[in-house]
Each structure stands twice: as structure tokens, then as C-alpha cells.
Design an enzyme around this catalytic site. Structure first.
Site, mmCIF file in Angstrom:
data_model
loop_
_atom_site.group_PDB
_atom_site.id
_atom_site.type_symbol
_atom_site.label_atom_id
_atom_site.label_comp_id
_atom_site.label_asym_id
_atom_site.label_seq_id
_atom_site.Cartn_x
_atom_site.Cartn_y
_atom_site.Cartn_z
ATOM 1 N N SER A 70 0.805 -1.226 0.000
ATOM 2 C CA SER A 70 0.000 0.000 0.000
ATOM 3 C C SER A 70 0.838 1.276 0.000
ATOM 4 C CB SER A 70 -0.959 0.024 1.197
ATOM 5 O OG SER A 70 -0.250 0.242 2.401
ATOM 6 N N LYS A 107 0.837 3.766 6.979
ATOM 7 C CA LYS A 107 0.110 4.677 6.089
ATOM 8 C C LYS A 107 0.641 6.094 6.247
ATOM 9 C CE LYS A 107 -3.254 1.848 4.708
ATOM 10 N NZ LYS A 107 -2.497 0.654 4.440
#
Length: 149
Positions: A70, A107
């Protein structure tokens, strides 16, 4: 229905930093051109201890192995090792290791209008708005990434 962080941003291992071992390697005093070639120089600047260069706060720094894709847009790939400092403040646009709904995830933290978002650097994954009803906190800030080329 609860939002769950998928394994795309998972952390697969956590390692404590040890500054007891020292490994100093020669550091050349000239920069390597990434554009046009330059004549080689035999100038040696000294030695570089990667512990001193990469770890500002040894007691609060950890290595973590990345388990998903990600964050590839930020140059962080599966199996990379991120250096995470728990003593740094979580601010807008920092890459963080967060605990969300009981799971670790890697993230980019976005803070807008007093709302928190966990943003992937891969368009295949949606932006996650932090739900105030679920457990959330920033575990640490990513300061460096180590990956093989």
C-alpha cells in the site's frame, strides 16, 4: 460493520534497535553523480556509523518489516525495513505506523479539519477515515526506509 485494515499495509515483524554493535564503513567525500558521469576521486572523508546516521533516539526506535504494497508510491515495498521513531510527533503528511482497531498498519497520516485519515500511496487502496469509535493511535513515525535495489 467495522472497518478493518487489510494486510496491504501490515507490519510483519518488529525489531528493537541495538546500538551496542558498531560497524563503521568508509565514507567517500565526494557525491556520486546521478546524472552525467564524473571523474573518480580517491578522497576518503572518514567513516560512517549507520547507527549514528539513522537513529536519533535509540531508546524509542524500532525496525519493522513491511508486509504489503500500500505504500509503494512512497518508495516503501513489501519486505522493506522501516525505521520507526516513537518519540516523534505525529503531524500531517508523516508516514506513520498506526494502531487502528487493534491492528498495526503503515500509512500516510492526513489531518484535515480536525479529522484524521490513513492514506495509502497506492491507488488500489481507499483512504481510511479514522472512526472515533474504534481504537486509534500513532505508534511511531517512519524516519528511514531500507530496501534492496
Amino acid at each position: 460493520m467495522k472497518n478493518k485494515i487489510k494486510s496491504d499495509g501490515s507490519i510483519t515483524a518488529i525489531y528493537k534497535v541495538s546500538t551496542e554493535s558498531k560497524l563503521s564503513r568508509p565514507l567517500l567525500g565526494t557525491k556520486v553523480p546521478a546524472g552525467f558521469p564524473s571523474p573518480a576521486s580517491d578522497y576518503l572523508e572518514g567513516t560512517l556509523d549507520l547507527n549514528k546516521y539513522l537513529i536519533a533516539h535509540p531508546a524509542s526506535t524500532f525496525f519493522m518489516r513491511v508486509g504489503g504494497d500500500s505504500m509503494i508510491g512512497a518508495g516503501i515495498y513489501p519486505e522493506d525495513i522501516v525505521i520507526v521513531d516513537r518519540s516523534l510527533e505525529a503531524t500531517n503528511n508523516k508516514i506513520v505506523v498506526a494502531v487502528y482497531d487493534g491492528e498495526l498498519t503503515l500509512k500516510r497520516l492526513r489531518i484535515e479539519n480536525d479529522k484524521y485519515y490513513l492514506v495509502s500511496e497506492n491507488d488500489s487502496y481507499p483512504v481510511i477515515e479514522v472512526n472515533k469509535e474504534l481504537d486509534f493511535f500513532v505508534w511511531g513515525i517512519v524516519t528511514f526506509v531500507i530496501h534492496q535495489v
